[in-house]
Design a protein around this motif. Sequence first.
Motif, short mmCIF file in Angstrom:
data_model
loop_
_atom_site.label_atom_id
_atom_site.label_comp_id
_atom_site.label_asym_id
_atom_site.label_seq_id
_atom_site.Cartn_x
_atom_site.Cartn_y
_atom_site.Cartn_z
N ARG A 4 0.86 -1.18 0.00
CA ARG A 4 0.00 0.00 0.00
C ARG A 4 0.90 1.23 0.00
NH1 ARG A 4 -4.69 0.81 4.12
NH2 ARG A 4 -4.18 -1.34 4.45
N GLU A 5 0.50 2.25 -0.75
CA GLU A 5 1.26 3.50 -0.77
C GLU A 5 1.27 4.10 0.64
OE1 GLU A 5 1.16 7.87 -2.89
OE2 GLU A 5 -0.05 6.25 -3.72
N PRO A 6 2.42 4.62 1.08
CA PRO A 6 2.47 5.23 2.42
C PRO A 6 1.49 6.39 2.54
CG PRO A 6 4.68 4.96 1.51
CD PRO A 6 3.71 4.64 0.41
N ALA A 7 1.03 6.61 3.75
CA ALA A 7 0.10 7.71 4.02
C ALA A 7 0.76 9.05 3.71
CB ALA A 7 -0.33 7.67 5.48
N TRP A 8 -0.03 10.02 3.33
CA TRP A 8 0.49 11.34 2.96
C TRP A 8 1.33 11.96 4.07
CZ3 TRP A 8 -0.66 15.63 5.84
CH2 TRP A 8 -1.73 15.53 6.71
N PHE A 9 0.96 11.71 5.33
CA PHE A 9 1.65 12.36 6.44
C PHE A 9 2.99 11.75 6.79
CE2 PHE A 9 -1.70 9.60 8.17
CZ PHE A 9 -0.93 8.67 8.85
N THR A 10 3.40 10.70 6.07
CA THR A 10 4.74 10.16 6.31
C THR A 10 5.81 11.07 5.72
OG1 THR A 10 4.66 8.78 4.31
CG2 THR A 10 3.92 7.76 6.38
N ARG A 11 5.40 12.01 4.88
CA ARG A 11 6.35 12.97 4.29
C ARG A 11 6.32 14.26 5.09
NH1 ARG A 11 4.12 11.08 -1.01
NH2 ARG A 11 4.21 13.02 -2.03
N PRO A 12 7.43 14.64 5.72
CA PRO A 12 7.47 15.84 6.57
C PRO A 12 6.96 17.10 5.87
CG PRO A 12 9.47 14.59 6.86
CD PRO A 12 8.71 13.94 5.73
N ALA A 13 7.29 17.28 4.61
CA ALA A 13 6.85 18.49 3.90
C ALA A 13 5.33 18.60 3.87
CB ALA A 13 7.42 18.51 2.49
N LEU A 14 4.64 17.48 3.71
CA LEU A 14 3.17 17.51 3.67
C LEU A 14 2.58 17.75 5.06
CD1 LEU A 14 2.45 14.66 1.11
CD2 LEU A 14 2.46 17.13 0.73
N ARG A 15 3.21 17.19 6.11
CA ARG A 15 2.75 17.45 7.48
C ARG A 15 2.87 18.93 7.81
NH1 ARG A 15 6.04 12.96 9.02
NH2 ARG A 15 7.46 14.42 9.99
N PHE A 16 4.02 19.53 7.47
CA PHE A 16 4.23 20.94 7.78
C PHE A 16 3.34 21.84 6.94
CE2 PHE A 16 8.50 19.30 9.20
CZ PHE A 16 8.17 19.36 10.55
N ALA A 17 3.07 21.46 5.70
CA ALA A 17 2.16 22.24 4.86
C ALA A 17 0.75 22.22 5.44
CB ALA A 17 2.16 21.70 3.43
N PHE A 18 0.32 21.08 5.96
CA PHE A 18 -0.99 20.97 6.60
C PHE A 18 -1.05 21.91 7.81
CE2 PHE A 18 -3.93 18.82 9.57
CZ PHE A 18 -5.07 18.81 8.79
N GLN A 19 0.00 21.89 8.63
CA GLN A 19 0.07 22.74 9.80
C GLN A 19 0.06 24.22 9.41
OE1 GLN A 19 3.48 22.02 12.27
NE2 GLN A 19 2.86 23.51 13.80
N ARG A 20 0.85 24.59 8.43
CA ARG A 20 0.90 25.99 7.98
C ARG A 20 -0.45 26.44 7.43
NH1 ARG A 20 5.84 24.32 5.96
NH2 ARG A 20 5.00 24.28 3.86
N GLY A 21 -1.15 25.55 6.74
CA GLY A 21 -2.46 25.88 6.20
C GLY A 21 -3.46 26.23 7.30
N ILE A 22 -3.42 25.48 8.39
CA ILE A 22 -4.31 25.78 9.52
C ILE A 22 -3.90 27.09 10.18
CG2 ILE A 22 -4.94 25.04 11.86
CD1 ILE A 22 -5.05 22.19 10.74
N GLU A 23 -2.61 27.28 10.39
CA GLU A 23 -2.13 28.50 11.04
C GLU A 23 -2.39 29.74 10.19
OE1 GLU A 23 1.86 27.34 12.02
OE2 GLU A 23 1.24 26.76 14.06
N PHE A 62 -5.07 11.63 12.05
CA PHE A 62 -5.15 10.78 10.87
C PHE A 62 -4.50 9.46 11.22
CE2 PHE A 62 -5.18 15.08 9.27
CZ PHE A 62 -6.16 15.06 8.30
N GLY A 63 -5.20 8.35 10.97
CA GLY A 63 -4.64 7.04 11.25
C GLY A 63 -3.96 6.45 10.03
#
Length: 130
Positions: A4-23, A62-63
């Motif tokens: 299975r393809e790894p979850a999107w949040f396994t990539r740090p750049a995507l996690r930080f982009a999600f956080q920046r979007g909320i902020e 996200f699980g």
Amino acid sequence: MAWREPAWFTRPALRFAFQRGIEACGPTARIVRPPRRYPGGFALAVHLDLPDIPEQTVTIVFGQYSPHTPHIYSDRPSESPHRYAEGALCIWYPYDPAEQQWTRRKEEWWRLTGEWPGQEAPHHTPEPQS
């Protein structure tokens, strides 16, 4: 088990982009450890201090088996009838049409009157998909 393809949040750049979007919308957010029921998951705690609602922290989780469907928890108020058994908010029932899904206005109405405008969806905890 099939690959299975790894979850999107396994990539740090995507996690930080999600956080920046909320902020970018105003609240402060920080990455936190997800609850034990979501091993290998990703969680972000968002502090909300908004007019007309109690100050609270909302945690978006996200699980690894449901990387595109967030589980959302609030530290208050806990008496909402729209929570799953483990405490996650029932923000939407995934199979409802748009006009039946949760909206802020419906939640505000319930908090003012104690009546939920619209049909009730079952509040069972969905099983993780593998």
